[in-house]
Design an enzyme around this catalytic site. Structure first.
Site, PDB file in Angstrom:
ATOM      1  N   LYS A  34      -5.785  24.320  30.928  1.00  0.00           N
ATOM      2  CA  LYS A  34      -5.061  25.602  30.848  1.00  0.00           C
ATOM      3  C   LYS A  34      -5.510  26.386  29.622  1.00  0.00           C
ATOM      4  CE  LYS A  34      -0.233  27.266  31.221  1.00  0.00           C
ATOM      5  NZ  LYS A  34       1.182  26.845  31.275  1.00  0.00           N
ATOM      6  N   SER A  60       3.924  28.671  35.188  1.00  0.00           N
ATOM      7  CA  SER A  60       2.830  29.456  34.630  1.00  0.00           C
ATOM      8  C   SER A  60       1.455  28.787  34.727  1.00  0.00           C
ATOM      9  CB  SER A  60       3.122  29.736  33.155  1.00  0.00           C
ATOM     10  OG  SER A  60       3.072  28.532  32.402  1.00  0.00           O
ATOM     11  N   SER A 103       6.702  24.826  34.282  1.00  0.00           N
ATOM     12  CA  SER A 103       5.377  25.433  34.473  1.00  0.00           C
ATOM     13  C   SER A 103       4.277  24.500  34.955  1.00  0.00           C
ATOM     14  CB  SER A 103       4.919  26.112  33.179  1.00  0.00           C
ATOM     15  OG  SER A 103       5.548  27.354  33.034  1.00  0.00           O
TER      16      SER A 103
END
Lengths: 473, 486
Positions: B83, B158, B182
């Site tokens: 990420k 997310s 997330s």
């Protein structure tokens, strides 16, 4: 009170003192904690507040803080770090890690040489900011061409010591800072240099009519860089407030900056539009929770502090605390005690340490010092001779008997002086008559003559004594 | 047409084993994934940066080390997508924000270091909601990620890029961060395994902070076992993170196949209809999962976590409050975007106005307000009380139950743009996942079923702190029940 305030007005001062701790590394990272290096060389992701970096508490800084807390008679307990949020370029994260509602040290006091105890509200741990230099114009941010930031100081450990508003005179305020310096130096937790900024003092000043119970509006005075400025700033500020009250105005609560060259304080930001720091618990750190053993260990390791050292020396010398305070401040009290314990007259020990040894003790040993004082006391040496020998002992060391012999210093003995004086009385009958008639200035003539013929090696006291004996004869 | 996963090298474990034995070369493996990226990345947009050159060089190095007889770690030659809020030295790390569009960190996050030490190959940095604020990856400054199972749908968020990368076969493993769900919610929406570890179990050093007391880094994988392997690699005490747990965790792999016989499993009633907004279909599938576990010998009972009713409100005060402080440093002074102004304050304001997207601004304002003098007690202070109450609720429940079960996401993947107009409908996506973050407990989302729309549905397994071994065991049981069914 020596405040130079108008009659009936009472001064109220509370001090906030920031102390930079002398740890090897910074508070939350491994960067070197050092003053005066090339800008931005002692930095890393943590003290630059780079995205993703996290703080880790320097244990040494916490121990120093707890030591200081115990030295200031505070209760030391569980504490948590908090974030104080505000934007400023020299603060890398745009928040400062500090302690808020649960500081490491709470509720202590500092005892001044005068015996007055000033209450300490708290002494908490926080990180220092970097330094901004505004280039061009006046050196202030407005009108400058550009600004440079040095983050070497960012993250340096600080202790903020907040006193209660219990200081009542300018002298007390100065004494408080000096005494605090003494404690810091005794603990060896800071170099405590006001000029280099390792001690920074802010003063909360207000005034009230003597006898009033309530505190009136205070102003916080910043930018005070020496003890002298502190005194001047407090005095100026107090009188400014009194003038306002006497003109039926009320001072507004605000931060004011001391201007050394003008000798005035000027308004900074006012507390009404002060920033809201939005304190909350620092989630990147865990609470500090010292156990009783840790605190006991800290207590056992504490050195003795100026207040108790003054008391010890005053008791030993059988003198007033005020007469020996300077010796304690210079750290010569241990030396004084050893000399006194070797049998030297305390009054003389204190006299020499106060007047003749202000530049340090050099090679002087307590034993040599004690022998010298004995020689002086038994009139083997005059006080002038003793002073000379003392100077030599500081430079070279050795035994005072040998040094005195080396310089040919030896007080002329009393018998010899009596013979000399008898001779003078015979040689100068007119002068002697005038002396006996009460003309005191002729005494100087006789003393001078004795000194001349002994090349200064006679003890003035003894000469005077003999002369006075002869009159009564 | 959706991308499909090439079957032959689906697990990280098999890749690592075959690379180490010399049967497969790391370069060859990497190329297969890179070609999958080449074919489908333009549709999915899972990545902010694909590191083709760097990854090839790393894979060649891995092959060289294998050839020279070196012992390699458990992720040797495994391509991993990370990420874009995890620091990678010299490699753009943007958090999908304009304010960090070109920022290259001078250091690696601890997790990234650990992945490298385990032999992994960093294949790219994945797209996300800006600063991890969102549940659909539509809040990325660089455009949304799409769900590989249906490109008109969101992947969740997310960590939508990381979930989509594994679902699309761009990498067998990816890393995300989970502040309120997330990792787990996009895992559920993309049909992959996603884990939020115990708070303090994985170092946060090098993770661009959203809400520090809630953030945890965790893995995405195709299988529970792969997730456990990666979790073991990235976990462990880190002296650089003061909130990192110093006690060692028991092995996550040892009891993986021990089943659930005799375990007491509670279904959280508030998340099974007690709170509005959770789809009956999802509730139904979660009950099916409970039946599967029951059939495998677990004792299933409904339990109540009363404070879960207030979790969403509490979370949307605590997380923005911390974020408002964490994101202050993006001020244009030291790094990232700077938009000039006449004064210092103007420069700060211009930079932040231009650099942050709307959702980030909304949360900064919300958090600033919640911490303000005069409002602190009513908002942030009260939210902390809910948090304490919730912890008590969990303690009580765990005195009677070993494991808890709930849906992961209240619905299957929704259409792009469907929920962007009203932040509140978007926030409700986290209702099942937030409780674990507030109390710092671990939880996993395991793909279990498909909805009527054909989109994946995951179920969530919750355990007490540091009990991940048990969590993986239950998850593994569900996983094998599902594959036996097929």
């Amino acid at each position: 009170m020596n405040n130079n305030l108008k009659d009936d007005w009472e001064l109220i001062v509370g001090l906030e003192v920031h102390v930079e701790l002398g740890t090897k590394t910074k508070l939350f990272c491994g960067c070197v904690n050092q003053f005066g290096d090339e800008p931005n060389t002692n930095v890393c992701p943590v003290c630059l507040g780079l995205p993703g970096s996290l703080p880790v508490v320097n244990e040494k800084a916490v121990i120093y803080a707890m030591q200081l807390g115990r030295a200031l008679n505070c209760s030391v307990g569980r504490s948590i770090f908090a974030r104080k949020n505000y934007f400023y370029p020299d603060m890398p994260k745009d928040y400062q890690i500090t302690q808020y509602d649960q500081p490491t040290n709470m509720d202590g006091y500092l005892e001044l040489p005068s015996g007055v105890k000033i209450g300490i509200e708290r002494a908490h741990i926080e990180e220092d900011t970097g330094k901004t230099v505004h280039v061009g114009s006046t050196g202030r941010i407005s009108g400058s061409d550009y600004s440079l930031v040095d983050y070497n100081r960012a993250g340096v450990p600080l202790i903020e010591i907040v006193s209660y508003p219990e200081i009542r005179t300018i002298d007390q305020a100065k004494e408080y800072v000096e005494e605090l310096r003494g404690v810091l130096l005794a603990l060896e937790v800071s170099d405590a240099k006001m000029e280099e900024g390792s001690i920074r003092v802010d003063a909360n000043v207000s005034v009230r009519i003597e006898g009033e119970d309530e505190l009136r509006t205070r102003c916080e005075i910043k930018n005070v860089n020496s003890l002298r400025s502190l005194g001047r700033a407090i005095e100026y500020e107090a009188n400014r407030q009194i003038d306002l009250y006497e003109n039926s105005e009320i001072p507004s609560q605000e931060t004011r900056h001391w201007d050394e060259s003008d000798g005035r304080t000027r308004p900074g930001r006012s507390k009404e539009d002060a920033e809201d720091y939005r304190y909350f618990q620092e989630p990147d750190l865990v609470p500090l929770n010292p156990n009783t053993e840790t605190i006991e260990m800290i207590d056992q390791g504490l050195p003795s502090f100026p207040s108790e050292r003054r008391m010890q020396l005053a008791t030993l010398a059988q003198m007033d605390v005020s007469e020996i305070a300077l010796i304690v401040e210079r750290g010569h009290d241990g030396f004084a005690a050893e000399t006194i314990n070797s049998g030297a007259a305390p009054q003389v020990v204190i006299k020499h340490l106060t007047n003749n040894l202000s530049d340090g003790l050099g090679e002087l040993t307590p034993t040599a010092f004690a022998s010298l004082i004995q020689m002086e006391e038994s009139a083997e040496l005059t006080s002038t001779q003793a002073k000379k020998v003392l100077g030599e002992l500081v430079l070279q060391g050795g035994r005072p008997q040998e040094v005195a012999a080396q310089f040919g210093l030896e007080a002329v003995d009393t018998d010899e002086l009596e013979t000399l004086i008898n001779q003078l009385i015979t040689d100068y009958p007119d002068e002697w008559e005038r002396f006996c008639g009460g003309e005191k200035k002729v005494q100087g003539f006789f003393v001078g003559e004795v000194m001349k013929s002994t090349r200064g090696q006679a003890d003035g006291k003894v000469i005077n004594q003999i002369l006075n004996e002869r009159i009564s004869d | 047409m959706s991308p499909s996963v090439p079957d032959s090298f689906v697990t990280a474990e098999s890749i690592s084993e075959k690379v180490k034995s010399g049967e497969w070369s790391a370069v060859e493996i990497l190329d297969k994934y890179l070609s999958q990226i080449e074919q489908h990345e333009s549709e999915v947009h899972a990545f902010n940066t694909v590191l083709e050159g760097e990854a090839r060089a790393a894979a060649r190095e891995t092959d060289k080390r294998v050839a020279s007889g070196e012992t390699l770690g458990p992720l040797a030659g495994v391509p991993i997508a990370v990420k874009d809020n995890l620091c990678t030295k010299g490699i753009r790390t943007t958090a999908s924000s304009r304010i960090l569009e070109n920022w290259k960190p001078p250091y690696d996050a601890t997790v990234v270091q650990k992945l490298f030490s385990a032999g992994a190959t960093l294949i790219g940095k994945t797209n996300m909601d800006e600063f991890a604020m969102g549940s659909s990856t539509e809040n990325s400054a660089f455009g949304p990620t799409r769900n590989p199972h249906d490109l008109s749908c969101v992947p969740g968020g997310s960590s939508g890029g990381s979930a989509a990368a594994v679902a699309a076969g761009f990498a067998p493993i990816s890393i995300g961060s989970d502040t309120g769900g997330s990792i787990r919610q996009p895992a559920s929406l993309c049909g992959v395994v996603g884990v939020k570890p115990t708070y303090g179990g994985v170092s946060r050093y090098g993770l661009l902070a959203f809400a520090s007391s809630l953030d945890q880094i965790g893995p995405f994988a195709n299988t529970v076992r792969d997730a456990a392997i990666v979790h073991e690699v990235i976990g462990g005490h880190d002296p650089k993170d003061s909130t990192s747990i110093s006690e060692p965790f028991p092995s996550f792999l040892d009891g993986l196949d021990h089943g659930v016989e005799g375990l007491k499993i509670g279904i959280i009633s508030e998340l099974m209809g007690g709170i509005e907004g959770i789809s009956p279909e999802v509730i139904g599938k979660t009950r099916e999962a409970a039946s599967v576990l029951s059939a495998n010998g677990a004792l299933i009972e409904e339990v109540s976590i009363p404070a879960s009713l207030y979790c969403l409100s509490s979370y949307y005060l605590i997380a923005p409050a911390e974020a408002s402080s964490n994101l202050s440093r993006y001020d244009g002074v030291r790094y990232g975007l700077r938009v000039q102004g006449e004064t210092l304050a103007e420069m700060n304001i211009n930079t932040r106005t231009n650099g942050f997207g709307n959702e980030v601004k909304r949360r900064i304002m919300l958090g600033t307000y919640a911490l303000s003098a005069g409002y602190y007690d009513a908002y942030y202070g009260k939210a902390l009380k809910v948090r304490r109450l919730l912890a008590q609720n969990f303690d009580e429940v765990y005195s009677k139950f070993d494991v808890l079960l709930s849906p992961t996401s209240p619905c299957t993947a929704f259409k792009l743009g469907e929920k962007t107009s009203d932040p509140m409908t978007m926030y409700v996506n986290d209702v099942c996942t937030i409780p674990s973050n507030l109390v710092g407990h671990p939880a996993i989302s395991v793909p279990f079923a498909s909805g009527n729309d054909g989109m994946p549905i995951g179920v969530q397994i919750l355990v007490p702190p540091m009990q991940e071994a048990l969590m993986y065991r239950v998850a593994s049981t569900l996983e094998s029940a599902k594959s036996n069914e097929q």
